[in-house]
Design a protein around this motif. Sequence first.
Motif, PDB file in Angstrom:
ATOM      1  N   THR A   1      58.866 -13.278  26.747  1.00 27.69           N
ATOM      2  CA  THR A   1      59.743 -12.129  26.970  1.00 27.69           C
ATOM      3  C   THR A   1      59.740 -11.208  25.761  1.00 27.69           C
ATOM      4  O   THR A   1      59.624  -9.984  25.898  1.00 27.69           O
ATOM      5  N   ALA A   2      59.872 -11.787  24.574  1.00 33.56           N
ATOM      6  CA  ALA A   2      59.878 -10.982  23.352  1.00 33.56           C
ATOM      7  C   ALA A   2      58.564 -10.222  23.196  1.00 33.56           C
ATOM      8  O   ALA A   2      58.551  -9.041  22.828  1.00 33.56           O
ATOM      9  N   ARG A   3      57.456 -10.870  23.497  1.00 30.80           N
ATOM     10  CA  ARG A   3      56.135 -10.225  23.372  1.00 30.80           C
ATOM     11  C   ARG A   3      56.030  -9.048  24.354  1.00 30.80           C
ATOM     12  O   ARG A   3      55.550  -7.972  24.006  1.00 30.80           O
ATOM     13  N   GLN A   4      56.502  -9.235  25.580  1.00 35.05           N
ATOM     14  CA  GLN A   4      56.444  -8.155  26.567  1.00 35.05           C
ATOM     15  C   GLN A   4      57.327  -6.989  26.152  1.00 35.05           C
ATOM     16  O   GLN A   4      56.930  -5.825  26.265  1.00 35.05           O
ATOM     17  N   LEU A   5      58.529  -7.291  25.690  1.00 38.40           N
ATOM     18  CA  LEU A   5      59.430  -6.223  25.257  1.00 38.40           C
ATOM     19  C   LEU A   5      58.912  -5.532  24.002  1.00 38.40           C
ATOM     20  O   LEU A   5      59.060  -4.317  23.854  1.00 38.40           O
TER      21      LEU A   5
END
Length: 129
Positions: free
Chosen positions: A95-99
């Motif tokens: 999630t952090a990577r996508q955001l």
Amino acid sequence: MTHLRGVKPALTRDRDPLTKAPPAPKYFTTYAKSEWKRVMPRLIEDRIITKADLGGIEDFCVARGHIREIEDLFRATGGPPDKVLFGMQNRAMQTARQLAAEYGLSPTSRARVQGQTEDEDDDNPLEVA
């Protein structure tokens, strides 16, 4: 479920960007607050974040905070990682990577923002309206 694949649209500087970072939300953990303080100056400098984007940045900081908190739990136990916690940490990392990519916080997305010139608002005589 439909997945949109292909080339992502270029990030653009917003017409009404924030010029000053708001304080970190009060509900944040220590790690999430640290992440907020780390990324907000860059987002302000790149002029790609508005008030409307703050929820996504909050989500990014919360996800990064969870990653660090789970890592602390792994260290505290000293044994092999708990499978459930490992899964939670893995999902938070995804999630952090996508955001991060969404807001210009990855090397590739940052290059897309930096590749734009300040003259992008000038009229292009070849542009068809």
